[in-house]
Design an enzyme around this catalytic site. Structure first.
Site, PDB file in Angstrom:
ATOM      1  CD  GLU A   1      -3.014  -0.952   0.228  1.00 34.75           C
ATOM      2  OE1 GLU A   1      -3.201   0.179  -0.257  1.00 34.75           O
ATOM      3  OE2 GLU A   1      -3.668  -1.956  -0.102  1.00 34.75           O
TER       4      GLU A   1
ATOM      5  CB  SER B   1     -14.971   0.422  -5.451  1.00 41.46           C
ATOM      6  OG  SER B   1     -15.485  -0.459  -6.431  1.00 41.46           O
TER       7      SER B   1
ATOM      8  CE1 TYR C   1       0.253   1.833  -4.021  1.00 39.90           C
ATOM      9  CE2 TYR C   1      -1.047   3.724  -4.732  1.00 39.90           C
ATOM     10  CZ  TYR C   1      -0.974   2.461  -4.165  1.00 39.90           C
ATOM     11  OH  TYR C   1      -2.123   1.832  -3.743  1.00 39.90           O
TER      12      TYR C   1
ATOM     13  CD  GLU D   1      -4.429  -3.106  -8.668  1.00 35.23           C
ATOM     14  OE1 GLU D   1      -5.461  -2.531  -8.258  1.00 35.23           O
ATOM     15  OE2 GLU D   1      -3.346  -3.035  -8.078  1.00 35.23           O
ATOM     16  CE  LYS D   2      -6.664   1.884  -8.335  1.00 31.25           C
ATOM     17  NZ  LYS D   2      -5.891   1.078  -7.364  1.00 31.25           N
TER      18      LYS D   2
END
Length: 393
Positions: free
Chosen positions: A169, A227, A286, A289-290
């Site tokens: 993260e 989301s 950073y 997967e996007k």
């Protein structure tokens, strides 16, 4: 090969020494030296010092002691040599044990895939905490560590054991635990300056040779699946609010009450010419997967994240479009419409596919396997003194 030659040479040398020692013992027992060189105690003048000492060695009990000593030493050496040769013959095949202390986010993965997935051999992954004292490394997932460290090991850490801090993260989405400084030996994250760097994906050489890449049919111009929606802190939500005024966007995800399941994701993504690969926070390296999932399915990512230069450390410059390349969201929208009308220009974003392929990351498994490989190759001492300053800075 060098290890085996060394063991063979050592064995030959010892045999030579044993033979010379035996020969010398016999020589001393039966040869009477004319020179008084042995350090004997004072004896009567009519007795030769050398004779007394040599005669002592000729006594049956002394000869037996000498022979027993030689045989004992030879037996001991042969045993040690056998153990050394056995260890040498196994060499790097001795397993390095990595204990996965907690499943990341509770997500379990196959522990026996290091060799087949990453060509990493000699590793044994386990979740059996009774192996703690034997483990060469222990992997801890940051988000699963309690703030009071109550779910961390209670036993003393073996001096050879390395603790690996794992986190994928961004700092914006990671709670700070002040007690983590001076606790870990190694770091494993998406950051390039981690000890064990594990990105969300990779662009790898196409070893099958150059080939023409066929672009799939597209019936959607721009798509976005989201989301996690936070208009106050996410740059992406503010940018999208202005961007959608100038171009049509097919939206999906919980925020838009249009959830996409795994079984539908591939079909939806591959049908889009462009995908809004907007990260939820902007930090160095950073890149999630996007970006890599649309790339793998033949869709051009439009990114919000770290600067273009940082992206280009991981993927070809032509593979993506950065929002910072345009002064306004309208400028970006106009550019995408232009590419939609010009197939030759659109195809320029796929020329890299003739030489490279996209590989996805495997959360948890890859961290454990690469941690094992790192610990196996690096036996030096290492400690992360100030984890908080390094990661959150």
């Amino acid at each position: 090969m060098e290890s085996r030659n060394s063991s063979r040479s050592c064995k030959n040398l010892f045999i030579a020494v044993v033979l010379m020692t035996g020969f010398s013992a016999i020589f001393y027992m039966y040869y009477e030296p004319s020179v008084n060189w042995l350090n004997c105690p004072a004896v009567p003048k009519h007795d030769d010092c050398g004779n007394i000492c040599i005669n002592g060695l000729k006594r049956p009990n002394q000869i037996q002691i000498l022979n027993n000593t030689l045989m004992l030493n030879l037996t001991s050496f042969r045993h040690q040599l056998t153990q050394t040769e056995a260890a040498s013959s196994q060499g790097d095949d001795l397993d390095t044990i990595i204990l996965v202390w907690m499943w990341p986010f509770g997500h379990q993965f196959d522990l026996g895939l290091c060799s087949s997935m990453y060509d990493i051999h000699g590793c044994h992954l386990t979740v059996d905490k009774s192996q703690f004292n034997k483990a060469h490394g222990v992997l801890f997932h940051h988000r699963d560590i309690y703030g009071d460290l109550s779910n961390m090991p209670k036993l003393p850490r073996p001096p050879f054991q390395k603790w690996v801090w794992m986190n994928m993260e961004s700092p914006s989405n990671t709670a700070i635990h002040s007690s983590l400084n001076n606790l870990f030996n190694l770091t494993s994250s998406y950051r390039k300056d981690s000890d064990i760097m594990v990105p969300y994906g990779r662009i790898s050489e196409n070893t099958g040779g150059k080939k023409h890449y066929e672009i799939l049919h597209k019936n959607k111009l721009v798509c976005w699946i989201v989301s996690n929606w936070n208009p106050n802190t996410h740059r992406r939500t503010k940018y999208f609010a202005e961007f959608e005024k100038h171009i049509s966007v097919e939206t999906y995800g919980n925020h838009f009450n249009k959830r996409i399941g795994d079984e539908d994701y591939t079909d939806v993504m591959s049908s889009c010419k462009f995908y809004l690969s907007f990260e939820n926070s902007v930090h160095k390296d950073y890149i999630t997967e996007k970006l890599y999932r649309p790339l793998s399915l033949g869709t051009v990512p439009v990114v919000i994240g770290p600067p273009r230069e940082n992206y280009e450390e991981f993927i070809p410059a032509s593979a993506f479009i950065h929002v910072d390349d345009f002064k306004t969201p309208k400028g970006l929208a106009d550019h995408l419409k232009c590419l939609d009308q010009n197939d030759d220009l659109y195809r320029q974003h796929f020329t890299w596919r003739e030489h490279f392929i996209v590989r996805g990351g495997y959360f948890g498994l890859e961290h454990a396997c690469r941690a094992c490989d790192h610990i196996r190759r690096n036996k030096n001492y290492r400690v992360v003194n100030d984890l908080n300053s390094w990661f959150w800075g």
